[in-house]
Design an enzyme around this catalytic site. Structure first.
Site, PDB file in Angstrom:
ATOM      1  N   LEU A 139       0.862  -1.179   0.000  1.00 30.92           N
ATOM      2  CA  LEU A 139       0.000   0.000   0.000  1.00 30.92           C
ATOM      3  C   LEU A 139       0.897   1.227   0.000  1.00 30.92           C
ATOM      4  CD1 LEU A 139      -2.762  -0.839   2.679  1.00 30.92           C
ATOM      5  CD2 LEU A 139      -2.950  -1.000   0.193  1.00 30.92           C
ATOM      6  N   ASP A 140       0.436   2.295  -0.633  1.00 34.84           N
ATOM      7  CA  ASP A 140       1.189   3.541  -0.615  1.00 34.84           C
ATOM      8  C   ASP A 140       1.307   4.066   0.812  1.00 34.84           C
ATOM      9  OD1 ASP A 140       1.180   3.316  -3.357  1.00 34.84           O
ATOM     10  OD2 ASP A 140      -0.447   4.762  -3.652  1.00 34.84           O
ATOM     11  N   LYS A 141       2.293   4.912   1.028  1.00 33.80           N
ATOM     12  CA  LYS A 141       2.546   5.459   2.363  1.00 33.80           C
ATOM     13  C   LYS A 141       1.302   6.102   2.965  1.00 33.80           C
ATOM     14  CE  LYS A 141       5.364   8.900   4.801  1.00 33.80           C
ATOM     15  NZ  LYS A 141       6.455   9.916   4.681  1.00 33.80           N
TER      16      LYS A 141
END
Length: 311
Positions: A139-141
């Protein structure tokens, strides 16, 4: 990664457990690691792959074991909070908070989810890639929500196969600026890396990029925003963000693909991985894991609803 193969003829007076016998033959390798190598398919008995560590061999049998000589990843365990949704001896499912990077990389050597997992379950260091232990998806930050990690090599291969064959169902909540052209839709647009900005992805043109497919449907429509449930069928980098921006409805707070000045002051993007459905190792039926919507996102939706009621 280098490897070394060892061969042993079973020399004993009776039947012996394979994991116990190999740990005696290789005193520098822990029995736990021997077990993981067996589960990963790196041990054979008379040429046949061994699947269970407790299997017994008889005197005269030939045992082969392939040892992967791993480099030191430099990963450091850190006692960080973990919101665990589910855990057994094969996998761990967590609710990742927004702002937390999944694994160490350039500019993020500590404070990541992997650092926390290494402290929680040290043997995960030997699962999967050296620098990304246990990771089967990301998942993106700034994206929050449900993630699954493999705790054994067998589980790692099982999960990777599911993600690769698109047998995993994922649903995200996304609040977007504006309104999509239709209440439901399917976006089929290849995704490639931006040649000018390497940290950014774009919809590919003229045969460029990897195939990417996302589906969405409308959950709630506000005056200037829309709440969508998005189902990414493929798993490309920044896929949902790129596809929704391409559709003309960028995710709220996404300054990389949307408005430079967010329409709502949130401090993150409004994208949450809500649901993950997959099969656990050795199981046939799908398991459903869900991460509750963070309070900060709930507050935004409540405020939008109250604004609608005041109009």
């Amino acid at each position: 990664m280098k490897s070394t193969r060892y061969q042993f003829e079973v020399k004993s007076d009776d039947m012996v457990r394979i994991d116990k016998y190999l740990s005696e033959c290789l005193p520098d390798i822990s029995r736990a690691k021997i077990k993981r190598l067996i589960e990963a398919g790196f041990v054979t008995l008379d040429g046949v792959t061994v699947e269970k560590a407790g299997l017994k061999a008889k005197p005269g049998d030939q045992l082969d074991i392939l040892l992967m000589l791993e480099q030191d990843s430099g990963l450091v365990p850190e006692r960080l909070p973990l919101d665990i949704i589910f855990e057994n001896d094969q996998i761990i499912v967590v609710n990742k908070p927004s702002g937390m990077v999944v694994h160490p990389g350039a500019g993020n050597h500590t404070g990541t989810l992997v650092n926390a997992l290494l402290a929680h379950f040290p043997p995960i260091r030997d699962v999967g890639a050296v620098d990304r232990p246990g990771i089967v998806h990301r998942l993106d930050k700034e994206t929050s929500g449900v993630m699954v990690f493999a705790k054994t090599e067998k589980a790692y291969r099982w999960l990777v196969k599911q993600f690769k064959s698109q047998d995993v169902y994922k649903s995200y909540l996304a609040l977007v600026d504006g309104h999509p052209p239709t209440p439901t839709g399917r976006i089929e647009a290849p995704i490639a890396r931006d040649s000018r900005t390497r940290t950014r992805m774009v919809v590919g043109v003229q045969g460029q990029g990897k195939p990417a497919v996302s589906e969405y449907h409308l959950l709630r429509e506000f005056n200037r925003h829309t709440l969508l449930e998005v189902h990414p069928i493929t798993g490309r980098t920044h896929q949902i963000r790129v596809h929704l921006s391409y559709l003309g409805v960028p995710v709220v707070g996404d300054t990389l693909y949307g408005r430079r000045r967010p329409s709502i002051s949130l401090g993150r993007i409004f994208l949450h991985a809500k649901t993950l459905q997959l099969r656990l190792p050795g199981e046939r039926n799908l398991r459903n894991f869900e991460a509750p919507v963070p309070d900060a996102l709930q507050s935004v939706l409540l405020e939008l609803q109250e604004q609608e009621e005041r109009l």
